[in-house]
Design a protein around this motif. Structure first.
Motif, PDB file in Angstrom:
ATOM      1  N   MET A  93     -27.601 -13.724  -8.659  1.00 17.24           N
ATOM      2  CA  MET A  93     -27.280 -12.949  -9.852  1.00 17.24           C
ATOM      3  C   MET A  93     -28.485 -12.810 -10.780  1.00 17.24           C
ATOM      4  SD  MET A  93     -23.642 -14.863 -10.602  1.00 17.24           S
ATOM      5  CE  MET A  93     -23.397 -14.195 -12.222  1.00 17.24           C
ATOM      6  N   THR A  94     -29.248 -13.886 -10.952  1.00 10.91           N
ATOM      7  CA  THR A  94     -30.318 -13.909 -11.955  1.00 10.91           C
ATOM      8  C   THR A  94     -31.684 -13.513 -11.414  1.00 10.91           C
ATOM      9  OG1 THR A  94     -30.888 -16.225 -11.544  1.00 10.91           O
ATOM     10  CG2 THR A  94     -29.142 -15.782 -13.186  1.00 10.91           C
ATOM     11  N   GLY A  95     -31.900 -13.734 -10.132  1.00 11.55           N
ATOM     12  CA  GLY A  95     -33.219 -13.483  -9.551  1.00 11.55           C
ATOM     13  C   GLY A  95     -34.212 -14.609  -9.790  1.00 11.55           C
ATOM     14  N   ILE A  96     -33.782 -15.683 -10.451  1.00 15.36           N
ATOM     15  CA  ILE A  96     -34.668 -16.825 -10.727  1.00 15.36           C
ATOM     16  C   ILE A  96     -34.563 -17.804  -9.556  1.00 15.36           C
ATOM     17  CG2 ILE A  96     -35.248 -18.687 -12.312  1.00 15.36           C
ATOM     18  CD1 ILE A  96     -33.573 -17.125 -14.447  1.00 15.36           C
ATOM     19  N   LYS A  97     -35.634 -18.001  -8.857  1.00  8.67           N
ATOM     20  CA  LYS A  97     -35.646 -18.897  -7.702  1.00  8.67           C
ATOM     21  C   LYS A  97     -36.079 -20.297  -8.121  1.00  8.67           C
ATOM     22  CE  LYS A  97     -34.618 -15.575  -4.884  1.00  8.67           C
ATOM     23  NZ  LYS A  97     -33.297 -15.457  -4.328  1.00  8.67           N
ATOM     24  N   HIS A  98     -35.742 -21.260  -7.306  1.00  9.93           N
ATOM     25  CA  HIS A  98     -36.093 -22.664  -7.557  1.00  9.93           C
ATOM     26  C   HIS A  98     -37.511 -22.941  -7.058  1.00  9.93           C
ATOM     27  CE1 HIS A  98     -31.742 -22.989  -8.234  1.00  9.93           C
ATOM     28  NE2 HIS A  98     -32.089 -23.989  -9.034  1.00  9.93           N
ATOM     29  N   ALA A  99     -38.472 -22.436  -7.802  1.00 11.59           N
ATOM     30  CA  ALA A  99     -39.896 -22.641  -7.505  1.00 11.59           C
ATOM     31  C   ALA A  99     -40.377 -23.882  -8.259  1.00 11.59           C
ATOM     32  CB  ALA A  99     -40.692 -21.413  -7.932  1.00 11.59           C
ATOM     33  N   ASP A 100     -41.613 -24.273  -8.005  1.00  9.10           N
ATOM     34  CA  ASP A 100     -42.211 -25.417  -8.684  1.00  9.10           C
ATOM     35  C   ASP A 100     -42.081 -25.254 -10.195  1.00  9.10           C
ATOM     36  OD1 ASP A 100     -43.719 -27.847  -8.747  1.00  9.10           O
ATOM     37  OD2 ASP A 100     -45.517 -26.687  -9.220  1.00  9.10           O
ATOM     38  N   GLY A 101     -41.515 -26.249 -10.859  1.00 12.71           N
ATOM     39  CA  GLY A 101     -41.372 -26.229 -12.309  1.00 12.71           C
ATOM     40  C   GLY A 101     -40.111 -25.566 -12.825  1.00 12.71           C
ATOM     41  N   THR A 102     -39.254 -25.061 -11.955  1.00 11.78           N
ATOM     42  CA  THR A 102     -38.022 -24.399 -12.396  1.00 11.78           C
ATOM     43  C   THR A 102     -37.061 -25.411 -13.009  1.00 11.78           C
ATOM     44  OG1 THR A 102     -38.213 -22.645 -10.761  1.00 11.78           O
ATOM     45  CG2 THR A 102     -36.017 -23.041 -11.640  1.00 11.78           C
ATOM     46  N   LEU A 103     -36.461 -25.010 -14.120  1.00  9.72           N
ATOM     47  CA  LEU A 103     -35.429 -25.792 -14.813  1.00  9.72           C
ATOM     48  C   LEU A 103     -34.082 -25.225 -14.387  1.00  9.72           C
ATOM     49  CD1 LEU A 103     -35.387 -27.981 -17.119  1.00  9.72           C
ATOM     50  CD2 LEU A 103     -34.984 -26.085 -18.681  1.00  9.72           C
ATOM     51  N   SER A 104     -33.148 -26.099 -14.007  1.00 12.96           N
ATOM     52  CA  SER A 104     -31.866 -25.660 -13.482  1.00 12.96           C
ATOM     53  C   SER A 104     -30.778 -26.651 -13.900  1.00 12.96           C
ATOM     54  CB  SER A 104     -31.959 -25.581 -11.950  1.00 12.96           C
ATOM     55  OG  SER A 104     -30.842 -24.944 -11.391  1.00 12.96           O
ATOM     56  N   MET A 105     -29.538 -26.200 -13.842  1.00 13.63           N
ATOM     57  CA  MET A 105     -28.413 -27.051 -14.214  1.00 13.63           C
ATOM     58  C   MET A 105     -27.902 -27.835 -13.018  1.00 13.63           C
ATOM     59  SD  MET A 105     -28.099 -26.611 -17.412  1.00 13.63           S
ATOM     60  CE  MET A 105     -26.600 -27.502 -17.761  1.00 13.63           C
ATOM     61  N   ALA A 106     -27.655 -29.124 -13.232  1.00 14.22           N
ATOM     62  CA  ALA A 106     -26.998 -29.952 -12.220  1.00 14.22           C
ATOM     63  C   ALA A 106     -25.505 -29.653 -12.277  1.00 14.22           C
ATOM     64  CB  ALA A 106     -27.267 -31.425 -12.497  1.00 14.22           C
ATOM     65  N   ARG A 107     -24.840 -29.821 -11.140  1.00 12.95           N
ATOM     66  CA  ARG A 107     -23.401 -29.568 -11.077  1.00 12.95           C
ATOM     67  C   ARG A 107     -22.833 -30.262  -9.861  1.00 12.95           C
ATOM     68  NH1 ARG A 107     -21.875 -26.574  -6.558  1.00 12.95           N
ATOM     69  NH2 ARG A 107     -23.455 -25.164  -5.761  1.00 12.95           N
ATOM     70  N   SER A 108     -21.514 -30.404  -9.847  1.00 12.82           N
ATOM     71  CA  SER A 108     -20.862 -30.851  -8.624  1.00 12.82           C
ATOM     72  C   SER A 108     -20.325 -29.605  -7.917  1.00 12.82           C
ATOM     73  CB  SER A 108     -19.773 -31.892  -8.912  1.00 12.82           C
ATOM     74  OG  SER A 108     -18.894 -31.427  -9.904  1.00 12.82           O
ATOM     75  N   GLU A 109     -19.344 -28.957  -8.496  1.00  8.96           N
ATOM     76  CA  GLU A 109     -18.791 -27.708  -7.968  1.00  8.96           C
ATOM     77  C   GLU A 109     -19.286 -26.541  -8.822  1.00  8.96           C
ATOM     78  OE1 GLU A 109     -16.865 -27.645  -5.246  1.00  8.96           O
ATOM     79  OE2 GLU A 109     -17.025 -29.815  -5.091  1.00  8.96           O
ATOM     80  N   PRO A 110     -19.287 -25.309  -8.285  1.00 16.80           N
ATOM     81  CA  PRO A 110     -19.632 -24.164  -9.126  1.00 16.80           C
ATOM     82  C   PRO A 110     -18.721 -24.112 -10.356  1.00 16.80           C
ATOM     83  CG  PRO A 110     -19.586 -23.499  -6.828  1.00 16.80           C
ATOM     84  CD  PRO A 110     -19.027 -24.902  -6.893  1.00 16.80           C
ATOM     85  N   GLY A 111     -19.322 -23.887 -11.512  1.00 16.69           N
ATOM     86  CA  GLY A 111     -18.554 -23.826 -12.752  1.00 16.69           C
ATOM     87  C   GLY A 111     -18.335 -25.170 -13.418  1.00 16.69           C
ATOM     88  N   THR A 112     -19.087 -26.205 -13.010  1.00 13.53           N
ATOM     89  CA  THR A 112     -18.927 -27.527 -13.630  1.00 13.53           C
ATOM     90  C   THR A 112     -20.156 -27.957 -14.434  1.00 13.53           C
ATOM     91  OG1 THR A 112     -19.713 -28.685 -11.648  1.00 13.53           O
ATOM     92  CG2 THR A 112     -17.317 -28.329 -11.837  1.00 13.53           C
ATOM     93  N   ALA A 113     -21.211 -27.156 -14.463  1.00 11.81           N
ATOM     94  CA  ALA A 113     -22.427 -27.530 -15.200  1.00 11.81           C
ATOM     95  C   ALA A 113     -22.151 -27.567 -16.701  1.00 11.81           C
ATOM     96  CB  ALA A 113     -23.552 -26.543 -14.903  1.00 11.81           C
ATOM     97  N   SER A 114     -22.803 -28.507 -17.377  1.00  8.79           N
ATOM     98  CA  SER A 114     -22.608 -28.651 -18.821  1.00  8.79           C
ATOM     99  C   SER A 114     -23.908 -29.062 -19.516  1.00  8.79           C
ATOM    100  CB  SER A 114     -21.501 -29.663 -19.098  1.00  8.79           C
ATOM    101  OG  SER A 114     -21.342 -29.857 -20.464  1.00  8.79           O
ATOM    102  N   THR A 115     -24.311 -30.320 -19.369  1.00  7.66           N
ATOM    103  CA  THR A 115     -25.504 -30.804 -20.077  1.00  7.66           C
ATOM    104  C   THR A 115     -26.561 -31.400 -19.164  1.00  7.66           C
ATOM    105  OG1 THR A 115     -24.526 -32.981 -20.432  1.00  7.66           O
ATOM    106  CG2 THR A 115     -24.184 -31.338 -22.173  1.00  7.66           C
ATOM    107  N   GLU A 116     -26.239 -31.649 -17.912  1.00  6.07           N
ATOM    108  CA  GLU A 116     -27.204 -32.272 -17.002  1.00  6.07           C
ATOM    109  C   GLU A 116     -28.094 -31.189 -16.395  1.00  6.07           C
ATOM    110  OE1 GLU A 116     -26.986 -35.835 -16.939  1.00  6.07           O
ATOM    111  OE2 GLU A 116     -25.715 -35.083 -18.542  1.00  6.07           O
ATOM    112  N   PHE A 117     -29.393 -31.449 -16.349  1.00  2.64           N
ATOM    113  CA  PHE A 117     -30.338 -30.459 -15.831  1.00  2.64           C
ATOM    114  C   PHE A 117     -31.387 -31.156 -14.974  1.00  2.64           C
ATOM    115  CE2 PHE A 117     -31.939 -31.971 -19.860  1.00  2.64           C
ATOM    116  CZ  PHE A 117     -33.310 -32.148 -19.651  1.00  2.64           C
TER     117      PHE A 117
END
Length: 178
Positions: A93-117
């Motif tokens: 959806m976003t076009g942002i890939k997980h390259a070196d230095g990328t910041l992303s949200m941790a999650r268990s299931e899709p739609g569960t991300a909140s504050t962990e990154f």
């Protein structure tokens, strides 16, 4: 005076740690849900009390994983996560890939991300939509990139761990908008 978003620039935040500062650009236009969630937590000071980097994933500490990654993970290590989860914005959806230095949200299931990154160390395509790190193949919600301080990220990743959890978590002293 225009703020960074109104001026056509992405907002920058500084993650201050006991090891040094990490500057991150937040891709608010590309990842509006995830970027806004993170910035809201920054603006309300959620990360300024009790947050830390507490998990490191390296090639040598995930022997049972068929798909290996390298990241450091942070957030509210004290279990205080009473913040509502957000919708899952895939890399498709976003076009942002997980390259070196990328910041992303941790999650268990899709739609569960909140504050962990987490922050990627090296390119991590298995964390993108369709990647094999999670059985659901939905990937993780990438929303920013380190612009300064990857040396600090790598230093945190090299700290002593037990089963990927740091023996001494690295305190996040504050996360503030620049």
């Amino acid at each position: 005076m225009l703020n960074a978003c109104e001026a056509g620039k992405n907002p920058l935040v500084t993650i201050r740690t006991e090891f040094g500062d990490i500057e991150v650009e937040i891709f608010i236009r590309e990842a509006p849900v995830t970027g806004a969630n993170f910035l809201q937590h920054v603006e309300t000071g959620v990360f300024n009390t009790g947050a830390c980097f507490y998990r490191v994933v390296r090639m040598d500490n995930q022997p049972d994983n068929d798909v290996k990654i390298e990241v450091i993970q942070g957030g509210l290590y004290d279990g205080r996560d009473d913040f509502p989860p957000i919708a899952h914005e895939t890399t498709e959806m976003t076009g942002i890939k997980h390259a070196d230095g990328t910041l992303s949200m941790a999650r268990s299931e899709p739609g569960t991300a909140s504050t962990e990154f987490f922050i990627c160390i090296g390119d991590q395509p298995e964390l993108d939509f369709g990647g094999k790190r999670n059985p659901d193949r939905q990937g993780f919600s990438a929303f920013g990139k380190v612009t300064k301080g990857m040396d600090i990220v790598r230093k945190i990743q090299l700290q002593q761990d037990s089963l990927q959890y740091l023996i001494q978590p690295v305190a996040i002293q504050s996360i503030d908008k620049k």
